[in-house]
Design a protein around this motif. Sequence first.
Motif, PDB file in Angstrom:
ATOM      1  N   MET A   1       0.574  -0.801   0.061  1.00 54.66           N
ATOM      2  CA  MET A   1      -0.253   0.052  -0.033  1.00 54.66           C
ATOM      3  C   MET A   1       0.911   1.258  -0.435  1.00 54.66           C
ATOM      4  O   MET A   1       0.351   2.101  -0.927  1.00 54.66           O
ATOM      5  CB  MET A   1      -1.280   0.033   0.848  1.00 54.66           C
ATOM      6  N   ALA A   2       1.735   1.313   0.864  1.00 54.19           N
ATOM      7  CA  ALA A   2       3.085   2.635   0.893  1.00 54.19           C
ATOM      8  C   ALA A   2       3.663   2.573  -0.281  1.00 54.19           C
ATOM      9  O   ALA A   2       3.332   3.442  -0.997  1.00 54.19           O
ATOM     10  CB  ALA A   2       4.157   2.151   1.908  1.00 54.19           C
ATOM     11  N   LEU A   3       4.131   1.271  -1.589  1.00 53.82           N
ATOM     12  CA  LEU A   3       4.524   1.493  -2.430  1.00 53.82           C
ATOM     13  C   LEU A   3       3.681   1.644  -3.696  1.00 53.82           C
ATOM     14  O   LEU A   3       4.036   2.841  -4.490  1.00 53.82           O
ATOM     15  CB  LEU A   3       5.434   0.259  -2.896  1.00 53.82           C
ATOM     16  N   ALA A   4       2.221   1.322  -3.448  1.00 51.29           N
ATOM     17  CA  ALA A   4       1.014   1.914  -4.732  1.00 51.29           C
ATOM     18  C   ALA A   4       0.967   3.839  -4.195  1.00 51.29           C
ATOM     19  O   ALA A   4       0.694   3.963  -4.735  1.00 51.29           O
ATOM     20  CB  ALA A   4      -0.183   0.672  -4.303  1.00 51.29           C
ATOM     21  N   ALA A   5       0.965   4.010  -3.117  1.00 51.03           N
ATOM     22  CA  ALA A   5       0.836   4.891  -3.134  1.00 51.03           C
ATOM     23  C   ALA A   5       1.615   5.957  -3.271  1.00 51.03           C
ATOM     24  O   ALA A   5       1.537   7.418  -3.609  1.00 51.03           O
ATOM     25  CB  ALA A   5       0.549   5.530  -1.362  1.00 51.03           C
ATOM     26  N   LEU A   6       3.373   5.726  -2.951  1.00 56.34           N
ATOM     27  CA  LEU A   6       3.980   6.300  -3.987  1.00 56.34           C
ATOM     28  C   LEU A   6       4.145   6.254  -5.418  1.00 56.34           C
ATOM     29  O   LEU A   6       4.718   7.400  -6.084  1.00 56.34           O
ATOM     30  CB  LEU A   6       5.497   6.194  -3.094  1.00 56.34           C
ATOM     31  N   ILE A   7       3.805   5.690  -5.765  1.00 58.21           N
ATOM     32  CA  ILE A   7       3.574   5.710  -7.755  1.00 58.21           C
ATOM     33  C   ILE A   7       3.072   6.583  -7.817  1.00 58.21           C
ATOM     34  O   ILE A   7       2.787   6.934  -8.751  1.00 58.21           O
ATOM     35  CB  ILE A   7       2.971   3.805  -8.095  1.00 58.21           C
ATOM     36  N   GLU A   8       1.759   6.649  -7.043  1.00 57.57           N
ATOM     37  CA  GLU A   8       0.545   7.431  -7.525  1.00 57.57           C
ATOM     38  C   GLU A   8       0.848   9.137  -7.306  1.00 57.57           C
ATOM     39  O   GLU A   8       0.779  10.165  -7.954  1.00 57.57           O
ATOM     40  CB  GLU A   8      -0.321   7.054  -6.680  1.00 57.57           C
ATOM     41  N   LEU A   9       1.740   9.174  -6.456  1.00 55.54           N
ATOM     42  CA  LEU A   9       2.509  10.547  -5.603  1.00 55.54           C
ATOM     43  C   LEU A   9       3.214  11.402  -6.611  1.00 55.54           C
ATOM     44  O   LEU A   9       3.421  12.654  -7.339  1.00 55.54           O
ATOM     45  CB  LEU A   9       2.538  10.505  -4.523  1.00 55.54           C
ATOM     46  N   SER A  10       4.282  10.019  -7.314  1.00 55.79           N
ATOM     47  CA  SER A  10       5.161  10.241  -7.692  1.00 55.79           C
ATOM     48  C   SER A  10       4.770  10.960  -9.702  1.00 55.79           C
ATOM     49  O   SER A  10       5.274  11.546  -9.903  1.00 55.79           O
ATOM     50  CB  SER A  10       6.031   8.719  -7.678  1.00 55.79           C
ATOM     51  N   THR A  11       3.907   9.930  -9.437  1.00 56.82           N
ATOM     52  CA  THR A  11       2.887   9.980 -11.074  1.00 56.82           C
ATOM     53  C   THR A  11       2.669  11.819 -10.664  1.00 56.82           C
ATOM     54  O   THR A  11       2.964  12.318 -11.760  1.00 56.82           O
ATOM     55  CB  THR A  11       1.681   9.319 -11.494  1.00 56.82           C
ATOM     56  N   ALA A  12       1.955  11.893  -9.913  1.00 57.19           N
ATOM     57  CA  ALA A  12       0.973  13.277  -9.288  1.00 57.19           C
ATOM     58  C   ALA A  12       2.367  14.787  -9.602  1.00 57.19           C
ATOM     59  O   ALA A  12       2.166  14.939 -10.643  1.00 57.19           O
ATOM     60  CB  ALA A  12      -0.053  13.148  -8.493  1.00 57.19           C
ATOM     61  N   LEU A  13       3.041  14.175  -8.458  1.00 59.10           N
ATOM     62  CA  LEU A  13       4.666  15.353  -8.517  1.00 59.10           C
ATOM     63  C   LEU A  13       5.050  15.520  -9.563  1.00 59.10           C
ATOM     64  O   LEU A  13       6.438  16.351  -9.998  1.00 59.10           O
ATOM     65  CB  LEU A  13       5.336  14.873  -7.518  1.00 59.10           C
TER      66      LEU A  13
END
Length: 247
Positions: A190-202
């Motif tokens: 879940m942490a890695l999934a969130a980091l993928i989403e946030l990295s894409t958004a940023l």
Amino acid sequence: MGTRRWAKVANHALESPARTPSGLRADQVSGPTVTWEQRKPYLYLAIRFSGFELHYGRAPQGLDPTTEQSGGCLVMIDAVVPYHAAFVAAMRAAYGKVLARGLPRITRYRPGASRFSIVDPSGNTIVFIRRDEPAELEYGGSDQLSGLARVLDNARILREFKSDDLAAFRALNSGLRRHGDEAPAVEQAMALAALIELSTALGKLDVVPDWGDRLRALPLTAPELDRVRLSVADPALLGPWLPDATS
């Protein structure tokens, strides 16, 4: 003021009765109506939308909409999903895509979230909040949690209540380094999934493959994979990186 453009976006809302994840329909929310418009002796516009009204006047001279300090309001609602779905459909109809950066834009919605925000073309922020949202927040994460679970809760608050993707990214990045080795595989995922989403958004696309490779290496059951998918707003981002379910 940008209100005519905003009214155009709003008037596309709810034209498509797509069914939302909650089982509600977006067309259960009544569409917008311009109830007052004048240009003289002063500029004024009022829009009624599903039981509430937004009133616009002329912006102060010299105001820069990009600072997003124009104004704002809170709209208390019974269900978040149909409103978010309505504005997502409106943006797709008006712009051909969902706008997540710049002006106007809408925040991402994750299953279970109790609010979302829209920033209109003039830099006004409209926050839609579910009426039964908890009255208090535990910044830093719930004290009933520990380790990576608490980091995930803190990142959720930073994203959903402060709209601060960068702070959430930093918290998760640091927390995963500190607590990842001891955390259950599903929490790491879940942490890695969130980091993928946030990295894409940023726009930090260069780090996404690293997060993705680590996610793909984790042993996850089918129910755990479902939890991971539901933890992000756009599960499609995880498609290339999700592992096969273990038995």
